[in-house]
Motif scaffolding. Structure first.
Motif, short mmCIF file in Angstrom:
data_model
loop_
_atom_site.label_atom_id
_atom_site.label_comp_id
_atom_site.label_asym_id
_atom_site.label_seq_id
_atom_site.Cartn_x
_atom_site.Cartn_y
_atom_site.Cartn_z
N ASN A 346 6.80 21.51 -26.59
CA ASN A 346 5.80 21.18 -25.56
C ASN A 346 5.14 22.39 -24.93
OD1 ASN A 346 6.05 18.12 -25.09
ND2 ASN A 346 8.17 18.80 -25.14
N ALA A 347 5.84 23.53 -24.94
CA ALA A 347 5.28 24.78 -24.42
C ALA A 347 4.77 24.61 -22.99
CB ALA A 347 4.17 25.28 -25.33
N MET A 348 5.67 24.33 -22.07
CA MET A 348 5.27 24.08 -20.68
C MET A 348 5.04 25.35 -19.88
SD MET A 348 7.67 20.85 -19.67
CE MET A 348 7.50 19.28 -20.52
N TYR A 349 5.47 26.49 -20.41
CA TYR A 349 5.33 27.75 -19.66
C TYR A 349 4.42 28.71 -20.41
CZ TYR A 349 9.16 26.01 -16.85
OH TYR A 349 9.93 25.24 -16.01
N ARG A 350 3.79 29.60 -19.65
CA ARG A 350 2.93 30.63 -20.21
C ARG A 350 3.41 32.01 -19.75
NH1 ARG A 350 1.98 26.79 -22.44
NH2 ARG A 350 0.02 25.70 -22.87
N VAL A 351 3.22 32.98 -20.61
CA VAL A 351 3.59 34.34 -20.26
C VAL A 351 2.39 35.02 -19.61
CG1 VAL A 351 2.91 35.30 -22.51
CG2 VAL A 351 4.64 36.46 -21.14
N VAL A 352 2.64 35.86 -18.63
CA VAL A 352 1.56 36.68 -18.06
C VAL A 352 1.11 37.65 -19.16
CG1 VAL A 352 0.99 38.40 -16.32
CG2 VAL A 352 2.45 36.45 -15.72
N PRO A 353 -0.15 37.55 -19.63
CA PRO A 353 -0.53 38.22 -20.89
C PRO A 353 -0.48 39.74 -20.83
CG PRO A 353 -2.46 37.28 -19.79
CD PRO A 353 -1.26 36.75 -19.07
N GLU A 354 -0.63 40.34 -19.65
CA GLU A 354 -0.64 41.80 -19.57
C GLU A 354 0.67 42.44 -20.03
OE1 GLU A 354 -4.12 40.55 -18.04
OE2 GLU A 354 -2.15 39.82 -17.37
N TRP A 355 1.75 41.67 -20.01
CA TRP A 355 3.01 42.26 -20.44
C TRP A 355 2.92 42.78 -21.86
CZ3 TRP A 355 6.92 43.89 -17.64
CH2 TRP A 355 7.05 43.40 -16.34
N ARG A 356 2.10 42.16 -22.69
CA ARG A 356 1.97 42.64 -24.07
C ARG A 356 1.41 44.06 -24.11
NH1 ARG A 356 -0.91 42.61 -28.93
NH2 ARG A 356 0.37 41.89 -30.67
N ASP A 357 0.49 44.37 -23.19
CA ASP A 357 -0.12 45.70 -23.16
C ASP A 357 0.77 46.73 -22.47
OD1 ASP A 357 -2.41 44.77 -24.43
OD2 ASP A 357 -3.34 44.19 -22.53
N PHE A 358 1.72 46.27 -21.67
CA PHE A 358 2.59 47.22 -20.97
C PHE A 358 3.54 47.94 -21.92
CE2 PHE A 358 2.34 44.35 -16.96
CZ PHE A 358 1.11 44.91 -16.62
N PHE A 359 3.88 47.28 -23.02
CA PHE A 359 4.83 47.88 -23.97
C PHE A 359 4.22 49.08 -24.70
CE2 PHE A 359 6.73 43.69 -23.61
CZ PHE A 359 8.10 43.93 -23.75
N GLU A 360 5.09 49.98 -25.08
CA GLU A 360 4.72 51.04 -26.00
C GLU A 360 4.42 50.42 -27.37
OE1 GLU A 360 6.86 55.00 -27.98
OE2 GLU A 360 7.97 53.66 -26.64
N GLU A 361 3.40 50.93 -28.03
CA GLU A 361 3.12 50.50 -29.40
C GLU A 361 4.33 50.84 -30.27
OE1 GLU A 361 0.79 48.51 -32.07
OE2 GLU A 361 0.17 49.01 -30.01
N GLY A 362 4.82 49.87 -31.02
CA GLY A 362 5.99 50.09 -31.85
C GLY A 362 7.29 49.61 -31.23
N ASP A 363 7.29 49.27 -29.95
CA ASP A 363 8.48 48.70 -29.31
C ASP A 363 8.63 47.27 -29.84
OD1 ASP A 363 10.28 47.41 -27.53
OD2 ASP A 363 9.76 48.80 -25.92
N ASN A 364 9.69 47.01 -30.59
CA ASN A 364 9.77 45.71 -31.24
C ASN A 364 10.18 44.57 -30.31
OD1 ASN A 364 12.68 45.68 -31.22
ND2 ASN A 364 12.68 46.95 -33.06
N ARG A 365 10.30 44.85 -29.03
CA ARG A 365 10.51 43.77 -28.05
C ARG A 365 9.21 43.09 -27.68
NH1 ARG A 365 13.93 47.46 -23.91
NH2 ARG A 365 12.04 48.69 -24.27
N ARG A 366 8.09 43.78 -27.87
CA ARG A 366 6.80 43.27 -27.40
C ARG A 366 6.47 41.92 -28.03
NH1 ARG A 366 1.40 46.00 -29.54
NH2 ARG A 366 2.13 44.79 -31.34
N ASP A 367 6.53 41.84 -29.36
CA ASP A 367 6.11 40.62 -30.04
C ASP A 367 7.18 39.54 -30.03
OD1 ASP A 367 3.67 41.79 -30.55
OD2 ASP A 367 4.26 42.53 -32.53
N VAL A 368 8.36 39.88 -29.48
CA VAL A 368 9.37 38.85 -29.21
C VAL A 368 9.11 38.25 -27.84
CG1 VAL A 368 11.83 38.39 -28.94
CG2 VAL A 368 11.04 40.00 -30.69
N MET A 369 8.80 39.09 -26.87
CA MET A 369 8.54 38.60 -25.52
C MET A 369 7.27 37.74 -25.48
SD MET A 369 7.85 40.77 -22.01
CE MET A 369 7.47 39.94 -20.47
N VAL A 370 6.21 38.20 -26.11
CA VAL A 370 4.91 37.55 -26.00
C VAL A 370 4.52 36.99 -27.36
CG1 VAL A 370 2.50 37.78 -25.32
CG2 VAL A 370 4.25 39.19 -24.21
N CYS A 371 4.39 35.69 -27.45
CA CYS A 371 3.99 35.03 -28.70
C CYS A 371 2.52 34.63 -28.60
CB CYS A 371 4.85 33.79 -28.96
SG CYS A 371 4.46 32.96 -30.49
#
Length: 573
Positions: A346-371
């Motif tokens: 159902n996807a009832m929650y949304r992530v604050v999108p800026e978190w994707r940009d806060f990560f360092e490029e190459g940090d493999n947590r980024r694409d796990v946190m933000v889909c």
């Protein structure tokens, strides 16, 4: 295989035992007197499982709303729902049904733990029976967990550690949270002394010594921080007490180090991820695939709330990965084909999108946190089709996903995905925080880098280095004292979010640091979620009131029923 599959049919009434005289002339077959119940070791084991059986009610749908902070919001906009929307938007009232249910289940768990501890300790063979001592240790861990939730959610509350045997005992005045904290620490100390450390054969669905030590670290840090008092002010303990608490955290950390079993999960440490042995996915992603897939991993996972349903309608029904994961359309299939397709999300929650940009490029947590994708149903190909979502306001929390679960479903909206409440990465970061607060900041950076290394993020030793490799971080309106300790606090503000997003700690980190309102306002003023369209869906910062929303209200029904609460709710409710 999940441990819970072996105990999924728990007797729902196993803890409704009473010591007072039964007024019925005939007793049902499932009825036990207190003496009868505690005369059978099998009943005692069943009773302990009955305490665990409360946890899925608390950490399913309710927890997701309770955890919403500066990283997520509830997607449905509009009028009050007296539930998850009001909680995440900070428009909560004293009649919120989610808070009412959480209050009820928390006290139910506390009562079950009190009953089992008292009953087992009164057994004739208790003193000489090692297994009974271990079961009491488990029950004390669970009592500490329920007690901690009471303090975390409601502050000073009615509280006792004896079972309720009469109507008169059911209603109590408030107990100071400091007294409750003392009891929590005592229970966790007994629990860690009475339980063994985990091994590779342990299930994280049952508490171990590591569970107790990790929870104690969390309790100590929360106790050392700010909390909302009954006079409406945010206060924290005197510095000398805070230093004692931080020292106690480091002592628990040293016990983890001395034991040596627990560590950060990687695909190289001998634990299958249950889904894919391809190392290119990154070890952090592999960890969360194990959670979605249902593979138990006691190395990093220190304690999990178990969800499992045989038929999709009974047992511990779970929503992890459906309510708080990327959207998946309901499959348009025949009822005989459910074993061959993904269920719905159902996807009832949304992530604050800026978190994707806060990560360092190459940090493999980024694409796990933000889909940034979802799955639509394509009737032509007769299957789900993956699609990128271009509207950043519709990106999803990504740690639990339908696509990472075993194919098939029993009920389209239900999952068997566990909630990992305590994991080793959090232990490392809690230790880092404590060392920094004790003035050992270089040790704190070393520990922070342990977590970053698994994520393939740059190793850093100063706030400037930290910001250099993550240039999109916002300028914080706090932690700007210019000291080495404040610099580390600023880095930890981000690092705990990168590592632990959506896992239940973020909101309470911000409360104990005394900056929840500032963080919510900063997020609301800097997110495309509020500026990319005509509406403003992330409203937490608009509605939050310091001196009120750090705690939930005591449910109105409880205020009206308990005269010893003197018709006084938590501040500003």
């Amino acid at each position: 295989m999940k441990y819970l599959k072996n105990i999924v049919v728990l007797m729902a009434g196993c803890m409704s035992l009473v010591s007072c005289e039964d007024k019925l002339t005939e007793k049902p077959n499932s009825y036990y007197t207190e003496d009868e119940f505690f005369s059978d070791p099998d009943n005692v084991e069943m009773g302990i499982l009955g305490i665990y059986n409360v946890l899925p009610s608390l950490y399913g749908d309710y927890a997701m709303a309770f955890f919403a902070s500066d990283d997520t919001w509830y997607a449905s906009t509009g009028n009050s729902d007296s539930g998850r929307r009001d909680i995440s938007a900070y428009t909560i009232t004293t009649s919120n049904r989610y808070v009412e249910n959480a209050w009820t289940y928390t006290y139910q768990g506390l009562e079950r733990a009190n009953y089992m501890i008292a009953g087992i300790e009164a057994m004739d063979e208790y003193e000489s029976n090692e297994n009974l001592h271990e079961l009491v240790a488990e029950a004390k861990f669970l009592r500490a967990l329920f007690s901690f939730n009471l303090v975390l959610y409601w502050g000073d509350v009615p509280y006792k550690t004896t079972p309720t045997n009469s109507y008169e005992e059911a209603y109590l005045p408030r107990t100071s949270r400091e007294d409750i904290y003392d009891q929590i620490i005592e229970d966790l100390t007994d629990a860690e002394e009475g339980m063994d450390w985990a091994t590779s054969s342990s299930s994280p669905e049952r508490a171990t010594q590591a569970s107790a030590r990790a929870l104690k670290m969390r309790v100590l840090l929360q106790r050392a921080g700010y909390s909302l008092q009954m006079d409406g002010t945010l206060q924290r303990p005197e510095d000398n007490l805070r230093q004692e608490y931080f020292t106690a955290v480091t002592e628990e950390w040293e016990a983890f180090e001395a034991n040596g079993y627990h560590g950060l999960y990687t695909t190289d440490n001998g634990v299958s991820n249950g889904f894919d042995d391809d190392h290119t996915i990154g070890n952090y992603e592999a960890l969360f695939r194990t959670f979605s897939y249902g593979t138990l991993n006691s190395r990093e996972s220190l304690f999990e709330v178990a969800f499992y349903t045989v038929d999709g309608s009974t047992g511990a029904r779970g929503y992890w990965g459906t309510y708080n994961g990327p959207r998946v359309d309901a499959p348009g299939i025949n009822t005989t084909e459910t074993s061959d397709f993904m269920g719905r999300a159902n996807a009832m929650y949304r992530v604050v999108p800026e978190w994707r940009d806060f990560f360092e490029e190459g940090d493999n947590r980024r694409d796990v946190m933000v889909c940034t994708y979802n799955y639509t149903w394509d009737s032509d190909v007769y299957n789900h089709v993956k699609e990128e979502v271009t509207d950043v306001r519709s990106w999803y929390p990504g740690k639990w996903r339908r696509e990472w679960m075993p194919i098939g479903y029993k009920e389209p909206n239900i999952t068997d995905v566990n909630y990992c409440m305590l994991r080793y990465a959090d232990v490392v970061l809690m230790a880092a925080e404590a060392y920094n607060e004790l003035g050992e900041t270089s040790t704190a950076w070393t520990l922070l880098n342990r977590v970053r290394e698994r994520a393939q993020a740059t190793q850093v030793n100063s706030l400037q280095e930290y910001r250099n490799c993550q240039p999109n971080l916002l300028e914080l309106p706090f932690f700007n004292g210019g000291t080495a300790q404040d610099d580390f606090r600023a880095a930890l503000y981000w690092e705990r979010a990168f590592e632990l997003a959506f896992e239940g700690m973020r909101k309470y980190d911000l409360i104990r640091w005394g900056i929840l309102e500032e963080a919510l306002v900063m997020t609301g003023n800097n997110t495309h979620a509020n500026t990319a369209g005509t509406n403003r869906p992330y409203v937490a910062g608009d509605n939050f009131q310091t001196g009120k929303h750090e705690l939930f209200p005591i449910p109105l029904d409880e205020i009206q029923a308990n005269p010893l609460l003197e018709n006084k709710n938590n501040p500003n409710y």
